[in-house]
Write a protein that holds these residues in place. Structure first.
Motif, PDB file in Angstrom:
ATOM      1  N   GLN A   1       0.886   7.615  20.796  1.00  0.00           N
ATOM      2  CA  GLN A   1       0.937   7.874  19.438  1.00  0.00           C
ATOM      3  C   GLN A   1       1.846   6.726  18.582  1.00  0.00           C
ATOM      4  O   GLN A   1       3.013   6.568  19.071  1.00  0.00           O
ATOM      5  N   LEU A   2       1.214   6.316  17.578  1.00  0.00           N
ATOM      6  CA  LEU A   2       2.048   5.396  16.668  1.00  0.00           C
ATOM      7  C   LEU A   2       1.947   5.660  15.207  1.00  0.00           C
ATOM      8  O   LEU A   2       0.689   6.139  14.785  1.00  0.00           O
ATOM      9  N   SER A   3       2.584   5.060  14.425  1.00  0.00           N
ATOM     10  CA  SER A   3       2.437   5.262  13.134  1.00  0.00           C
ATOM     11  C   SER A   3       2.031   3.959  12.378  1.00  0.00           C
ATOM     12  O   SER A   3       2.217   2.793  12.971  1.00  0.00           O
ATOM     13  N   VAL A   4       0.896   4.075  11.657  1.00  0.00           N
ATOM     14  CA  VAL A   4       0.325   3.143  10.807  1.00  0.00           C
ATOM     15  C   VAL A   4       0.405   3.567   9.257  1.00  0.00           C
ATOM     16  O   VAL A   4       0.590   4.641   8.976  1.00  0.00           O
ATOM     17  N   THR A   5       0.167   2.516   8.531  1.00  0.00           N
ATOM     18  CA  THR A   5       0.109   2.737   7.028  1.00  0.00           C
ATOM     19  C   THR A   5      -1.312   3.111   6.440  1.00  0.00           C
ATOM     20  O   THR A   5      -2.156   2.256   6.821  1.00  0.00           O
ATOM     21  N   LEU A   6      -1.312   4.071   5.964  1.00  0.00           N
ATOM     22  CA  LEU A   6      -2.652   4.579   5.252  1.00  0.00           C
ATOM     23  C   LEU A   6      -2.704   3.551   4.137  1.00  0.00           C
ATOM     24  O   LEU A   6      -1.869   3.714   3.017  1.00  0.00           O
ATOM     25  N   ARG A   7      -3.799   2.849   3.856  1.00  0.00           N
ATOM     26  CA  ARG A   7      -3.926   1.652   2.794  1.00  0.00           C
ATOM     27  C   ARG A   7      -4.837   2.168   1.700  1.00  0.00           C
ATOM     28  O   ARG A   7      -5.572   1.633   0.854  1.00  0.00           O
ATOM     29  N   ILE A   8      -4.654   3.643   1.367  1.00  0.00           N
ATOM     30  CA  ILE A   8      -5.320   4.202   0.215  1.00  0.00           C
ATOM     31  C   ILE A   8      -3.842   4.144  -0.809  1.00  0.00           C
ATOM     32  O   ILE A   8      -2.685   4.744  -0.608  1.00  0.00           O
ATOM     33  N   ASP A   9      -3.904   3.211  -1.695  1.00  0.00           N
ATOM     34  CA  ASP A   9      -2.698   2.731  -2.483  1.00  0.00           C
ATOM     35  C   ASP A   9      -2.575   3.455  -3.705  1.00  0.00           C
ATOM     36  O   ASP A   9      -1.427   3.101  -4.308  1.00  0.00           O
TER      37      ASP A   9
END
Length: 409
Positions: A377-385
């Motif tokens: 599991q890793l964190s990514v950035t949600l690119r709903i801005d």
């Protein structure tokens, strides 16, 4: 070639003999054009190198016949008496160009011709019949068709019974850097053996009448088959050949359990199998995903193939926005992370777990399950801005959102 027809890939096909020689010998052939696009395969599927130049240079290279000619030191050819002719001998002066422009720019001729459309439309226009009513009557056509974006539309927005997520997704493609919208949704010629080409043949369209994806963008059956069908795109899920090179074209390996697992299919055919099985899919990519033209079909086609999320190291701003507008989640790796660093092969199962409130640019969790059952599991950035984009996504995209706004106004 000169003008927009060449830019969009409508300059026409090469002679069959040339296509055959280029394909058989894997030649790197070039185009020189004064259009405004030189994406891979944009001018022609068999032309790998495309150079933008001014109209006089296009003519000069056509006379020389070889882009390897150094026009500053080598002759274009030989003139009378076998004397060499150089670029400086034929390059027009500013005065010569100005003198000719008055013959090329006749505004009155254009105005007169367009004025005659109403009074003398011609037989082709006269054969067109309009219809009555408040909605458009869709004709039987391979150029335009009623799009499926509102097939399941309901006036009430969808009610979320659980936090938004994508679970049990399979990987459709692993791409490298600088995947352009032309890679995702080509605008040029339609290859005969491509899913779109086969569909056109099945519907009675001859190869000579295929035209281009750009000309058929009003028909979703063509455009969704053309999504990721660029002949130069490389899906790195496919293993390299003996000399280390990667196969080009819109291919993937199907990961559905059963007899088809591991089978090489076109991305369109694989997408139809995944959708029939109720299995979502995701795409992974590198830097600058979606760069190039702001082509709406690059996002529309992605959505119609059932792809629920795109995870990339970075996005071109307009394509990122278009993905959200079509209800596809754009997710961005944190610095230092990539699908390569994670060791993805395409055989993994993916869960995407955004923040329950879809908070703009919040952390989302990417859960990777490998074939042996190990998870990471890793964190990514949600690119709903923006909050507005949150509303678009919750409504299933900008199209149902806008229609609900209009109908409830």
């Amino acid at each position: 070639g000169y003008g927009c027809t060449t830019c969009i890939g409508n300059a026409g096909d090469l002679a069959p003999e040339l296509n055959e020689v280029i394909t058989r010998h894997e030649l790197v052939c070039a185009a020189v054009l004064s259009g405004n696009r030189n994406f891979e395969a944009r001018i022609h599927p068999n032309l790998k190198a495309n150079f933008l130049a001014s109209p006089p240079l296009v003519v000069a290279y056509a006379i020389a016949g070889n882009v390897m000619t150094d026009l500053m030191t080598e002759p274009l050819g030989k003139g009378k008496g076998g004397q060499p002719v150089y670029l400086g001998d034929v390059w027009p002066t500013s005065d010569e160009i100005h003198a000719l422009m008055k013959f090329a720019m006749k505004g009155k001729a254009y105005r007169d011709n367009y004025a005659r459309v109403a009074s003398e439309p011609g037989k082709l226009w006269e054969r067109i019949r309009g219809v009555n009513g408040t909605t458009y009557t869709w004709p039987k056509s391979t150029y335009i068709a009623e799009p499926p974006f509102f097939e399941t539309f309901e006036l009430a927005p969808p009610v979320a019974t659980e936090p938004p997520s994508v679970k049990g997704a399979r990987i459709m493609a692993l791409f490298g850097d600088s995947i352009t919208t032309d890679h995702i949704s080509p605008a040029g010629n339609i290859a005969e053996k491509s899913p779109a080409g086969q569909w056109l043949l099945e519907h009675g369209v001859l190869k000579a009448d295929f035209n281009s994806y750009g000309a058929r963008r009003g028909n979703h059956d063509v455009m969704m088959r053309g999504t990721f069908a660029n002949v130069r795109i490389k899906n790195l899920m496919l293993a390299p050949d003996a000399n280390g090179s990667r196969e080009e074209g819109g291919w993937t390996t199907c990961q559905l359990e059963g007899a088809a697992q591991g089978q090489k299919l076109s991305i369109f055919d694989a997408a139809m199998r995944y959708q029939a099985a109720g299995v979502p899919t995701v795409v992974f990519a590198g830097e600058e995903y979606g760069t190039g033209s702001s082509r709406d079909w690059a996002a529309k086609g992605t959505q119609l193939l059932g792809i629920k999320a795109v995870v990339a190291r970075s996005f071109e701003r307009i394509h990122r926005s278009n993905l959200v507008g079509m209800g596809v989640l754009p997710l961005q790796f944190k610095a230092g992370d990539s699908w390569e660093s994670l060791g993805l092969t395409g055989e993994e199962t993916i869960d995407v777990l955004p923040h329950p409130d879809l908070t703009p640019q919040s952390d989302a969790q990417l859960v990777i399950t490998r074939p042996d059952g190990q998870t990471r599991q890793l964190s990514v950035t949600l690119r709903i801005d923006t909050p507005v984009e949150v509303n678009y996504y919750r409504h299933g995209g900008i199209l149902p959102f806008v229609l609900r706004q209009l109908l409830t106004a």
